[in-house]
Design an enzyme around this catalytic site. Structure first.
Site, PDB file in Angstrom:
ATOM      1  N   ARG A  55      12.198  34.607  68.416  1.00 26.42           N
ATOM      2  CA  ARG A  55      12.492  34.681  66.627  1.00 26.42           C
ATOM      3  C   ARG A  55      13.337  33.679  66.045  1.00 26.42           C
ATOM      4  O   ARG A  55      13.137  32.849  65.664  1.00 26.42           O
ATOM      5  CB  ARG A  55      13.265  36.496  66.145  1.00 26.42           C
ATOM      6  CG  ARG A  55      11.993  37.198  66.807  1.00 26.42           C
ATOM      7  CD  ARG A  55      13.547  38.379  65.688  1.00 26.42           C
ATOM      8  NE  ARG A  55      11.773  39.758  66.376  1.00 26.42           N
ATOM      9  CZ  ARG A  55      12.746  40.541  65.562  1.00 26.42           C
ATOM     10  NH1 ARG A  55      13.156  40.756  64.635  1.00 26.42           N
ATOM     11  NH2 ARG A  55      12.092  41.849  66.115  1.00 26.42           N
ATOM     12  N   ASP A 157      15.897  45.465  49.958  1.00 23.19           N
ATOM     13  CA  ASP A 157      16.260  45.342  51.260  1.00 23.19           C
ATOM     14  C   ASP A 157      16.616  43.991  51.222  1.00 23.19           C
ATOM     15  O   ASP A 157      16.849  43.140  50.378  1.00 23.19           O
ATOM     16  CB  ASP A 157      14.348  44.968  52.254  1.00 23.19           C
ATOM     17  CG  ASP A 157      14.424  45.132  53.495  1.00 23.19           C
ATOM     18  OD1 ASP A 157      14.348  46.225  54.385  1.00 23.19           O
ATOM     19  OD2 ASP A 157      14.883  44.121  53.901  1.00 23.19           O
TER      20      ASP A 157
HETATM   21  C1  LIG Z   1      12.908  49.329  60.483  1.00 19.15           C
HETATM   22  S1  LIG Z   1      13.109  48.872  58.997  1.00 19.15           S
HETATM   23  C2  LIG Z   1      12.405  50.624  58.350  1.00 19.15           C
HETATM   24  C3  LIG Z   1      12.261  50.688  57.071  1.00 19.15           C
HETATM   25  C4  LIG Z   1      11.935  52.227  56.443  1.00 19.15           C
HETATM   26  N1  LIG Z   1      12.859  51.947  55.725  1.00 19.15           N
HETATM   27  C5  LIG Z   1      11.343  52.729  56.994  1.00 19.15           C
HETATM   28  O1  LIG Z   1      12.250  54.271  57.163  1.00 19.15           O
HETATM   29  O2  LIG Z   1       9.779  53.061  57.574  1.00 19.15           O
HETATM   30  C6  LIG Z   1      14.205  48.480  58.731  1.00 19.15           C
HETATM   31  C7  LIG Z   1      14.859  47.599  57.473  1.00 19.15           C
HETATM   32  O3  LIG Z   1      16.333  47.745  57.307  1.00 19.15           O
HETATM   33  C8  LIG Z   1      16.284  46.262  56.553  1.00 19.15           C
HETATM   34  N2  LIG Z   1      17.849  46.282  56.989  1.00 19.15           N
HETATM   35  C9  LIG Z   1      18.593  45.485  57.669  1.00 19.15           C
HETATM   36  N3  LIG Z   1      20.314  45.227  58.071  1.00 19.15           N
HETATM   37  C10 LIG Z   1      19.808  45.352  56.097  1.00 19.15           C
HETATM   38  C11 LIG Z   1      21.594  45.309  55.472  1.00 19.15           C
HETATM   39  N4  LIG Z   1      22.142  45.106  56.080  1.00 19.15           N
HETATM   40  N5  LIG Z   1      20.495  45.815  54.470  1.00 19.15           N
HETATM   41  C12 LIG Z   1      19.308  45.852  53.984  1.00 19.15           C
HETATM   42  N6  LIG Z   1      18.797  45.771  54.634  1.00 19.15           N
HETATM   43  C13 LIG Z   1      18.586  45.510  56.103  1.00 19.15           C
HETATM   44  C14 LIG Z   1      15.380  45.296  57.331  1.00 19.15           C
HETATM   45  O4  LIG Z   1      15.077  44.022  56.964  1.00 19.15           O
HETATM   46  C15 LIG Z   1      14.374  46.144  57.877  1.00 19.15           C
HETATM   47  O5  LIG Z   1      13.544  45.874  56.709  1.00 19.15           O
END
Ligand SMILES: C[S@@+](CC[C@H](N)C(=O)[O-])C[C@H]1O[C@@H](n2cnc3c(N)ncnc32)[C@H](O)[C@@H]1O
Length: 287
Positions: A55, A157
């Site tokens: 990445r 996000d």
């Molecule tokens: C695996 S996805 C989950 C998406 C959705 N909530 C679901 O359950 O289908 C995790 C998300 O968390 C976000 N994320 C990671 N670290 C974060 C942070 N410190 N603050 C806010 N969002 C975060 C990532 O950008 C990503 O879009």
């Protein structure tokens, strides 16, 4: 020439020996681990070497750096907000789907029905990724409460790129293949000509959502009014226990007593029963 930046290469001693475009060392990985932990709270475990290399290699190419050591030193020194955002975007995992963990949407619908018509709902979906989750939430609200629902969703996000996708509300047909024909007709527009094979969320769903960037690990959340419901799903798994606890305390502060918190299938906060009590499968009530 691309350089081998350390004798602690993960395999072999130079990029060619490693079969890689850039030299990649354990020290580089440790640096990335520390930086993403500091900026996003994400704990990258040691099995993520290949993912991080692949990445971030793109960032090296795009910024013209010849080694990870150069790129990371430059990133830390010049502090360019745009590149920090790219760095974070590159390392987040954004897997999501419409109506992922269906049982949550059944519980949501029941909960919405349990209050008198016209009740105002303030809901937050954080870690909303590319938008499938927040659109599933407002779609459920419209089906349950009707088109004039007093329902406002904030979707957030940390990743600016997925937020832009979410805000556009355009998806491949493949992403909505599990939705019923009735839902597709009522809530989506089919693309024509060059947009064939795509769907767009109808404006009546889109306008129920405010999209904004929120970093869960920072103490600068912009919310003034408390939330009735929070979706925080499949993000805490990336955080260590102390970070999870801090985020939970903050979520607790922005929710109304009695509010509902939906979490991911692999997340368990029964240790924080001073803040939230378990009310169903991965559903908590805010004390
Ligand atoms: C695996 S996805 C989950 C998406 C959705 N909530 C679901 O359950 O289908 C995790 C998300 O968390 C976000 N994320 C990671 N670290 C974060 C942070 N410190 N603050 C806010 N969002 C975060 C990532 O950008 C990503 O879009």
């Amino acid at each position: 020439m691309r350089q081998d930046s350390s004798s602690a290469s993960v395999s072999g001693s130079g990029p060619a020996a490693q079969g890689r475009e850039f030299a990649w060392t354990s020290a580089d990985f440790s640096r990335v681990q520390a930086l993403i932990y500091k900026h996003a709270g994400i704990s990258l475990h040691d099995g993520k070497h290949a993912m991080v290399y692949s990445r971030l290699s793109r960032r090296l190419r795009e910024t013209g750096h010849e080694s990870f050591d150069d790129y990371l030193s430059w990133l830390e020194k010049q502090g360019d907000a745009r590149e920090w955002q790219e760095f974070v975007n590159a390392l987040t995992t954004n897997l999501t789907a419409f109506f992922r963990e269906q049982h949550h949407f059944d519980i949501l619908a029941q909960h919405l029905k349990s209050k008198p018509a016209g009740t105002p709902w303030r809901v937050w979906c954080n870690a909303a990724s590319t938008g499938e989750e927040p659109y599933s939430i407002v779609l459920t609200a419209q089906e349950t409460l009707g088109a004039n629902a007093n329902f406002k969703l904030t979707a957030s996000d940390i990743d600016s790129k997925v937020l832009a996708t979410a805000s556009n509300g355009i998806y491949r047909m493949e992403n909505v293949k599990n939705l019923s024909q009735e839902r597709l007709q009522r809530f989506f527009m089919r693309g024509k000509a060059s947009n064939a094979g795509m769907v767009r969320v109808k404006p009546e769903l889109r306008r129920m959502i405010d999209f904004l960037q929120v970093n869960l690990i920072r103490d600068d959340w912009p919310f003034k009014e408390p939330f009735d419901i929070v979706f925080c799903r499949n993000v805490m798994i990336y955080f260590d226990a102390p970070t999870q606890r801090k985020v939970l305390e903050r979520i607790h502060r922005v929710m109304k007593p009695g509010g509902m918190l939906f979490v991911g299938h692999a997340e368990n906060f029964t240790d924080s029963r001073d803040l939230f009590v378990l009310r169903g499968k991965t559903v908590y009530e805010r004390i």
